[in-house]
Design a protein around this motif. Structure first.
Motif, short mmCIF file in Angstrom:
data_model
loop_
_atom_site.label_atom_id
_atom_site.label_comp_id
_atom_site.label_asym_id
_atom_site.label_seq_id
_atom_site.Cartn_x
_atom_site.Cartn_y
_atom_site.Cartn_z
N TYR A 142 1.06 -1.21 -0.24
CA TYR A 142 -0.35 0.29 0.13
C TYR A 142 0.90 1.20 -0.10
CZ TYR A 142 -3.58 -3.38 1.37
OH TYR A 142 -4.20 -4.54 1.20
N GLN A 143 2.24 1.34 0.04
CA GLN A 143 3.00 2.12 -0.26
C GLN A 143 2.28 2.79 -1.52
OE1 GLN A 143 7.07 0.05 0.37
NE2 GLN A 143 7.19 2.03 2.12
N GLY A 144 2.11 4.02 -2.07
CA GLY A 144 1.75 5.03 -2.95
C GLY A 144 0.33 5.54 -2.64
N TRP A 145 -0.18 6.35 -3.63
CA TRP A 145 -1.01 6.54 -3.88
C TRP A 145 -2.42 6.04 -3.53
CZ3 TRP A 145 3.51 9.30 -4.33
CH2 TRP A 145 3.92 10.49 -3.70
N ASP A 146 -3.04 6.20 -2.89
CA ASP A 146 -4.69 5.73 -3.18
C ASP A 146 -4.79 3.82 -3.35
OD1 ASP A 146 -6.22 8.23 -2.30
OD2 ASP A 146 -5.21 8.84 -4.10
N LEU A 147 -3.94 3.28 -2.61
CA LEU A 147 -4.02 2.01 -2.94
C LEU A 147 -4.99 1.30 -1.97
CD1 LEU A 147 0.04 1.99 -3.76
CD2 LEU A 147 -2.19 1.67 -5.76
N VAL A 148 -5.08 1.32 -1.16
CA VAL A 148 -5.83 1.24 0.59
C VAL A 148 -7.17 0.82 0.19
CG1 VAL A 148 -6.39 1.37 2.97
CG2 VAL A 148 -4.78 1.75 2.44
N ARG A 149 -7.99 -0.06 -0.20
CA ARG A 149 -8.82 -0.93 -0.76
C ARG A 149 -9.97 -0.40 0.07
NH1 ARG A 149 -9.63 -5.42 -0.81
NH2 ARG A 149 -7.66 -5.71 0.59
N VAL A 150 -9.81 -0.61 1.16
CA VAL A 150 -11.53 0.16 2.10
C VAL A 150 -10.95 0.69 3.82
CG1 VAL A 150 -12.62 -2.48 1.32
CG2 VAL A 150 -11.21 -2.60 3.55
N ALA A 151 -12.18 1.49 3.90
CA ALA A 151 -11.47 1.76 5.38
C ALA A 151 -10.26 1.00 6.55
CB ALA A 151 -12.91 2.49 5.96
N GLY A 152 -10.45 1.54 6.72
CA GLY A 152 -9.09 0.80 8.06
C GLY A 152 -9.80 0.86 9.36
N VAL A 153 -9.80 0.31 10.53
CA VAL A 153 -10.27 -0.01 11.92
C VAL A 153 -10.75 1.30 12.40
CG1 VAL A 153 -10.26 -0.61 13.94
CG2 VAL A 153 -9.63 -2.06 12.30
#
Ligand code: FE2
Length: 367
Positions: free
Chosen positions: A128-139
């Motif tokens: 996930y290092q980069g821009w907007d790679l995280v798909r869903v909300a975290g805890v």
């Protein structure tokens, strides 16, 4: 399309925040309000400085059955360290917590943000290092800074270094932003003076670099100007650590974080990053060492910095680049010029015309 046209136009601010002397006493209730039958337990990531203060976790609302992890601050976060922490939480059955609380400086806050994202997204931190790679909300996550300056409490990134590739880059994502931040200036009372100064100057440096750059955002500029004003009041004041000025610096840190979310830094940060990578110096002290040598690029800020450091009687490490070998020179140059975005922001696309190898080394030799 230039190198500066990235996801930086997307802005997301912290969901909610609480500010004021004693605000930390409210963390307990915030944590309690997140607990449900399906998500009974909470995770507390606490700066290891507080390990000696035995009731820290319970004062934040930790109960038996929760996971309390102390985050080491000798080294800045690594993707490997984050992965190990997440694996530990899976192993102890804390992979679906009610909330993740980060209590500490930038290292701890960034760790909390990364852990929160990984618990719901799976995979490894480096993915996930980069821009907007995280798909869903975290805890759900709560940030409580115990030192002011980096702005980590306000930003949509969490800086990590991948030890295998050397890549130092965060998870830039809306999902990285804290859901709730608690800003309590009483928490910064016990910070050592030098560290308080170096870290606070990170906010000042971000903003003078942003305001001197070519990539501008009107709202970011407003945040930057007020951050610089508050830093002037704090560091040109009689005692930067009195109650009023610690409160002002906490506001400056938060606003500075909002400012960097919409702008780029300039020449100081790339040189500072090189000092961190090559000599292992921490981010904030490295910034100060660099600004101290940046008279040519930031004459006004340099003069002001000299006044501030003398007024607050703070000392800086000297001669950190004495006796450079050819290999170290090569490493320092490479680690500086790889930061193309901030250098382009400060000096234009042709920044190497100004920053020749010889000029870069002569700057390092002044540090
Ligand atoms: Fe910084």
């Amino acid at each position: 399309m230039t190198i500066l046209d990235t996801g930086i136009k997307i802005v997301r601010n912290v969901g909610r925040f609480t500010f004021g002397q004693g605000a930390v006493s409210g963390v307990k209730d915030l944590v309690a309000s997140r607990r449900t039958d399906d998500h009974k337990h909470a995770v507390f990531l606490i700066d290891d400085y507080f390990q000696k203060i035995t009731d820290t976790a319970s004062s934040l609302g930790a109960l038996p059955g929760d996971s309390v992890q102390f985050v080491g601050t000798v080294d800045e976060p690594t993707t490997q360290g984050i992965d190990a922490l997440v694996a530990k939480l899976h192993g102890s059955g804390h992979d679906k917590p009610a909330t993740v609380v980060g209590f500490g400086g930038g290292i701890t806050l960034d760790t909390a943000k990364a852990v929160s994202n990984l618990l719901t997204n799976g995979g490894r931190a480096a993915d996930y290092q980069g821009w907007d790679l995280v798909r869903v909300a975290g805890v759900h996550k709560i940030g409580v800074p115990t030192i002011s300056g980096t702005g980590s409490e306000a930003t949509r990134t969490c800086v990590m270094t991948n030890l295998d590739t050397g890549l130092k880059l965060g998870m830039n994502s809306d999902f990285t932003v804290f859901d709730h931040v608690v800003l309590d200036p009483s928490l910064t009372k016990s910070v050592p003076r030098n560290q308080y100064f170096y870290t606070g100057m990170d906010a000042y440096i971000h903003c003078i670099e942003a305001l001197a750059g070519s990539y501008r955002n009107a709202i970011g500029d407003a945040y930057s100007r007020e951050t610089v004003n508050l830093c002037r009041k704090v560091f040109l004041g009689d005692d930067m650590m009195n109650d009023e000025l610690r409160s002002d610096l906490m506001v400056a840190s938060y606003l500075g974080g909002c400012a960097i979310a919409t702008s780029y830094v300039g020449v100081v940060h790339p040189f500072s990053a090189a000092l961190s990578v090559v000599f292992g110096l921490h981010h904030c002290v490295a910034n100060c060492i660099v600004l101290n040598a940046m008279q040519d690029f930031y004459p006004g800020a340099h003069a002001e910095f000299r006044k501030m450091i003398e007024k607050q009687k703070v000392t800086l490490p000297k001669n950190v680049c004495a006796n450079l070998t050819d290999q170290l020179r090569t490493d320092l140059i490479a680690a500086t010029i790889k930061h193309e975005k901030p250098l382009t922001n400060a000096l234009g696309e042709n920044f190497r015309a100004t920053l020749t190898d010889a000029r870069i080394i002569s700057l390092f030799e002044k540090m």
